[in-house]
Design a protein around this motif. Sequence first.
Motif, PDB file in Angstrom:
ATOM      1  N   LYS A   1       9.651  25.657  -7.553  1.00  0.00           N
ATOM      2  CA  LYS A   1      10.296  24.886  -6.491  1.00  0.00           C
ATOM      3  C   LYS A   1       9.285  24.291  -5.518  1.00  0.00           C
ATOM      4  CE  LYS A   1      14.722  25.615  -7.379  1.00  0.00           C
ATOM      5  NZ  LYS A   1      15.622  24.495  -7.759  1.00  0.00           N
ATOM      6  N   VAL A   2       8.172  25.005  -5.270  1.00  0.00           N
ATOM      7  CA  VAL A   2       7.156  24.556  -4.321  1.00  0.00           C
ATOM      8  C   VAL A   2       5.822  24.517  -5.043  1.00  0.00           C
ATOM      9  CG1 VAL A   2       6.013  24.983  -2.111  1.00  0.00           C
ATOM     10  CG2 VAL A   2       8.419  25.625  -2.415  1.00  0.00           C
ATOM     11  N   GLY A   3       5.209  23.329  -5.066  1.00  0.00           N
ATOM     12  CA  GLY A   3       3.957  23.149  -5.784  1.00  0.00           C
ATOM     13  C   GLY A   3       2.750  23.214  -4.875  1.00  0.00           C
ATOM     14  N   ALA A   4       1.742  22.427  -5.223  1.00  0.00           N
ATOM     15  CA  ALA A   4       0.432  22.514  -4.575  1.00  0.00           C
ATOM     16  C   ALA A   4       0.309  21.549  -3.400  1.00  0.00           C
ATOM     17  CB  ALA A   4      -0.664  22.227  -5.600  1.00  0.00           C
ATOM     18  N   ILE A   5      -0.684  21.800  -2.563  1.00  0.00           N
ATOM     19  CA  ILE A   5      -1.096  20.884  -1.497  1.00  0.00           C
ATOM     20  C   ILE A   5      -2.069  19.875  -2.107  1.00  0.00           C
ATOM     21  CG2 ILE A   5      -2.176  20.698   0.767  1.00  0.00           C
ATOM     22  CD1 ILE A   5       0.557  22.221   0.635  1.00  0.00           C
ATOM     23  N   VAL A   6      -1.967  18.620  -1.697  1.00  0.00           N
ATOM     24  CA  VAL A   6      -2.578  17.524  -2.461  1.00  0.00           C
ATOM     25  C   VAL A   6      -4.095  17.578  -2.526  1.00  0.00           C
ATOM     26  CG1 VAL A   6      -2.704  15.879  -0.551  1.00  0.00           C
ATOM     27  CG2 VAL A   6      -2.372  15.040  -2.903  1.00  0.00           C
TER      28      VAL A   6
ATOM     29  N   ALA B   1       6.537  20.670  -0.995  1.00  0.00           N
ATOM     30  CA  ALA B   1       5.640  21.505  -0.190  1.00  0.00           C
ATOM     31  C   ALA B   1       5.499  20.986   1.233  1.00  0.00           C
ATOM     32  CB  ALA B   1       4.264  21.631  -0.852  1.00  0.00           C
ATOM     33  N   GLY B   2       6.590  20.371   1.744  1.00  0.00           N
ATOM     34  CA  GLY B   2       6.575  19.847   3.102  1.00  0.00           C
ATOM     35  C   GLY B   2       5.796  18.562   3.265  1.00  0.00           C
ATOM     36  N   GLN B   3       5.242  18.044   2.186  1.00  0.00           N
ATOM     37  CA  GLN B   3       4.435  16.812   2.251  1.00  0.00           C
ATOM     38  C   GLN B   3       5.368  15.605   2.094  1.00  0.00           C
ATOM     39  OE1 GLN B   3       0.298  18.190   0.202  1.00  0.00           O
ATOM     40  NE2 GLN B   3       2.126  18.419  -1.051  1.00  0.00           N
ATOM     41  N   CYS B   4       6.201  15.413   3.095  1.00  0.00           N
ATOM     42  CA  CYS B   4       7.293  14.450   3.006  1.00  0.00           C
ATOM     43  C   CYS B   4       7.594  13.923   4.398  1.00  0.00           C
ATOM     44  CB  CYS B   4       8.525  15.142   2.414  1.00  0.00           C
ATOM     45  SG  CYS B   4       9.992  14.116   2.319  1.00  0.00           S
TER      46      CYS B   4
ATOM     47  N   ILE C   1       0.870  -1.176   0.000  1.00  0.00           N
ATOM     48  CA  ILE C   1       0.000   0.000   0.000  1.00  0.00           C
ATOM     49  C   ILE C   1       0.902   1.218   0.000  1.00  0.00           C
ATOM     50  CG2 ILE C   1      -1.808   1.255   1.219  1.00  0.00           C
ATOM     51  CD1 ILE C   1      -2.699  -1.401   2.440  1.00  0.00           C
ATOM     52  N   THR C   2       0.815   2.015  -1.067  1.00  0.00           N
ATOM     53  CA  THR C   2       1.741   3.128  -1.248  1.00  0.00           C
ATOM     54  C   THR C   2       1.003   4.462  -1.147  1.00  0.00           C
ATOM     55  OG1 THR C   2       1.496   2.914  -3.658  1.00  0.00           O
ATOM     56  CG2 THR C   2       3.364   1.791  -2.625  1.00  0.00           C
ATOM     57  N   PRO C   3       1.718   5.544  -0.785  1.00  0.00           N
ATOM     58  CA  PRO C   3       1.077   6.827  -0.478  1.00  0.00           C
ATOM     59  C   PRO C   3       1.012   7.757  -1.676  1.00  0.00           C
ATOM     60  CG  PRO C   3       3.352   6.935   0.152  1.00  0.00           C
ATOM     61  CD  PRO C   3       3.152   5.562  -0.457  1.00  0.00           C
ATOM     62  N   TRP C   4       0.414   8.934  -1.431  1.00  0.00           N
ATOM     63  CA  TRP C   4       0.201   9.901  -2.504  1.00  0.00           C
ATOM     64  C   TRP C   4       1.349  10.869  -2.698  1.00  0.00           C
ATOM     65  CZ3 TRP C   4       0.631  14.571  -0.185  1.00  0.00           C
ATOM     66  CH2 TRP C   4       0.206  14.696   1.140  1.00  0.00           C
ATOM     67  N   ASN C   5       2.251  10.991  -1.727  1.00  0.00           N
ATOM     68  CA  ASN C   5       3.229  12.081  -1.814  1.00  0.00           C
ATOM     69  C   ASN C   5       4.403  11.777  -2.745  1.00  0.00           C
ATOM     70  OD1 ASN C   5       4.048  10.181   0.092  1.00  0.00           O
ATOM     71  ND2 ASN C   5       5.094  11.668   1.375  1.00  0.00           N
ATOM     72  N   PHE C   6       4.800  10.514  -2.852  1.00  0.00           N
ATOM     73  CA  PHE C   6       5.848  10.095  -3.790  1.00  0.00           C
ATOM     74  C   PHE C   6       5.372   8.807  -4.467  1.00  0.00           C
ATOM     75  CE2 PHE C   6       7.972  12.620  -0.564  1.00  0.00           C
ATOM     76  CZ  PHE C   6       8.730  13.499  -1.333  1.00  0.00           C
TER      77      PHE C   6
ATOM     78  N   GLY D   1       3.240  19.863   5.758  1.00  0.00           N
ATOM     79  CA  GLY D   1       3.064  21.073   4.976  1.00  0.00           C
ATOM     80  C   GLY D   1       4.319  21.922   5.073  1.00  0.00           C
ATOM     81  N   PRO D   2       4.375  23.047   4.334  1.00  0.00           N
ATOM     82  CA  PRO D   2       5.593  23.865   4.274  1.00  0.00           C
ATOM     83  C   PRO D   2       5.749  24.789   5.484  1.00  0.00           C
ATOM     84  CG  PRO D   2       3.928  24.817   2.867  1.00  0.00           C
ATOM     85  CD  PRO D   2       3.324  23.555   3.428  1.00  0.00           C
ATOM     86  N   VAL D   3       5.953  24.200   6.658  1.00  0.00           N
ATOM     87  CA  VAL D   3       6.004  24.951   7.912  1.00  0.00           C
ATOM     88  C   VAL D   3       7.238  24.510   8.696  1.00  0.00           C
ATOM     89  CG1 VAL D   3       4.807  25.549  10.043  1.00  0.00           C
ATOM     90  CG2 VAL D   3       3.477  25.044   7.959  1.00  0.00           C
ATOM     91  N   LEU D   4       8.136  25.448   8.982  1.00  0.00           N
ATOM     92  CA  LEU D   4       9.361  25.160   9.724  1.00  0.00           C
ATOM     93  C   LEU D   4       9.281  25.764  11.118  1.00  0.00           C
ATOM     94  CD1 LEU D   4      12.244  24.039   9.846  1.00  0.00           C
ATOM     95  CD2 LEU D   4      13.049  26.231   8.932  1.00  0.00           C
ATOM     96  N   SER D   5       9.398  24.913  12.152  1.00  0.00           N
ATOM     97  CA  SER D   5       9.464  25.356  13.542  1.00  0.00           C
ATOM     98  C   SER D   5      10.928  25.510  13.941  1.00  0.00           C
ATOM     99  CB  SER D   5       8.789  24.327  14.456  1.00  0.00           C
ATOM    100  OG  SER D   5       7.414  24.230  14.156  1.00  0.00           O
ATOM    101  N   ILE D   6      11.291  26.681  14.471  1.00  0.00           N
ATOM    102  CA  ILE D   6      12.688  26.999  14.773  1.00  0.00           C
ATOM    103  C   ILE D   6      12.846  27.131  16.284  1.00  0.00           C
ATOM    104  CG2 ILE D   6      14.571  28.620  14.380  1.00  0.00           C
ATOM    105  CD1 ILE D   6      13.047  29.441  11.779  1.00  0.00           C
ATOM    106  N   LEU D   7      13.748  26.325  16.864  1.00  0.00           N
ATOM    107  CA  LEU D   7      13.974  26.296  18.300  1.00  0.00           C
ATOM    108  C   LEU D   7      15.454  26.538  18.578  1.00  0.00           C
ATOM    109  CD1 LEU D   7      11.896  23.769  17.424  1.00  0.00           C
ATOM    110  CD2 LEU D   7      11.715  23.587  19.905  1.00  0.00           C
ATOM    111  N   PRO D   8      15.813  27.461  19.492  1.00  0.00           N
ATOM    112  CA  PRO D   8      17.214  27.691  19.832  1.00  0.00           C
ATOM    113  C   PRO D   8      17.706  26.686  20.877  1.00  0.00           C
ATOM    114  CG  PRO D   8      15.836  29.223  21.029  1.00  0.00           C
ATOM    115  CD  PRO D   8      14.901  28.408  20.167  1.00  0.00           C
ATOM    116  N   PHE D   9      19.030  26.499  20.919  1.00  0.00           N
ATOM    117  CA  PHE D   9      19.622  25.686  21.990  1.00  0.00           C
ATOM    118  C   PHE D   9      20.943  26.316  22.415  1.00  0.00           C
ATOM    119  CE2 PHE D   9      21.405  23.783  18.113  1.00  0.00           C
ATOM    120  CZ  PHE D   9      22.749  23.632  18.442  1.00  0.00           C
TER     121      PHE D   9
END
Length: 504
Positions: free
Chosen positions: A334-339, A292-295, A160-165, A397-405
């Motif tokens: 470089k960045v396409g659509a949401i599925v 588009a972050g769908q990975c 059973i294979t997915p839609w993203n790749f 989705g194309p969302v990056l959470s940035i945390l300092p350390f």
Amino acid sequence: MNEIPRTASVIEARTYRQLVGGELGEALSGARLERLSPAHDVKVGDYPLADAADADRAVAAARAAFDRGPWPRMSGAERSRMLLRIADLIEAHGEALARADVLESGKPISQARGEMAGAVDLWRYAAGQARALHGSVPSALGADMLGLIKRDPIGVVAMITPWNFPFVIASQKLPFALAAGCTVVIKPSELTPGSTLHLGELLVEAGLPAGVVNIIVGYGNTVGQRLAEHEAVDMISFTGSTAVGRTVARAAAGNLKKVALELGGKNPLIVCADADLEAAADAAVFGVFFNAGQCCNSSSRLLVDAAVAEDFVGRLEALTRTLAVGDPLDPATKVGAIVNDAQLAKIEGYLGEIAGSGAVLRAGGRRMATARGRFVEPTLVTGVRPDMRIAREEIFGPVLSILPFDDLGEAIAVANDTHYGLSAGIWTRDHEAALRAAEELRAGTVWVNGWMEGYPEMPFGGMGQSGLGREQGAQAVEEFTELKSVLFHRGPRTRWWARPSPSA
């Protein structure tokens, strides 16, 4: 409104057929399914819609091909030649296969072309592994015993294979199962089945024996469920979300079939103060906005040394502003659509939580206003705490959470504070730091000064709730085998019934 998808007027829908028992045709019910492009909002595909009866028929064909057909009984050399023939056909049809994935998933055409090249490489590598599968001979069993440890194909495998790749993930599974001598039923996602159904045509053209591979399209709660619970299926290989993976594992328990799961991830990328910040910023932007972050491998958690955090975020912002978001048929995109609408709503739900959370939007944060399609602005979020949902849950989705350390030990602890364990990475010039991270990060893959490099020779899979088993590499063929011990005895046998009793 932006007219991002400009090519809708030149798109023609393609009609596909399913593959069962070596024959291309319709579902038993005659039902069909249509797909609209998530970028262009026009019809791009028309497919047979299978149900549980089609699943039974496909499994029966695979079962007969395994139990009575030639494929499991061929030499590795014969199977290798067939896989190479299929690889050549995939290469020849690569543009059509890539276009199908673009129209159905919304991914950029340049990316899809790269995926097709990667898929060809996987098929050719698996062809070599068909000749390399081997067992062993223990040499210390004694003069009267010869022991052989051999690997037999596990039998009928449901995939059973997915839609993203759609195509490349099928290629991480199918050629390795075939190299081992298994027969297969594949259910691609109903959102993106075109390239896999097209592969069915190529398998027929290549002369693959009937029933060795069967391809049907249906919904997860009908066809997927039936394949997972089917008594005649010996193994199921699933790629998708962790939640659905649990359902698959429960359904497979009926006959205790082997289960391989490649599931979700919330993958951390650590950037140290001594890193090549320009290269690391490019890797971070690629890692989170690719597809588009769908990975499942998205580098959606960025852990950056506080000493360089503001400088690094500035670099990210500058790169993000240059990203071409838009029509996936445009080679510059470089960045396409949401599925689909459901995935878009999920992403928007997470974005809606940011304003009241104390986190800060540094870029993006909204759906793009377009006349057609579903597009989300590439989004950067600072001020994120490790306990926030956007830092812990897979957004896809194309969302990056940035945390300092403040130190590497803290970064590794935050990176490991997750149920997932698919991939992780570190950027540093310090070899000691790199080795420590590679040792202590709980992930199936750790990248040092890179992100998402992959090779057929390297196994891929996760720890924790990111899955079970490995794809790719020599180990991938072994996943589709069972070990069998064979013992040969020579000379006279000491007869148990003829031995004197201890009291004699």
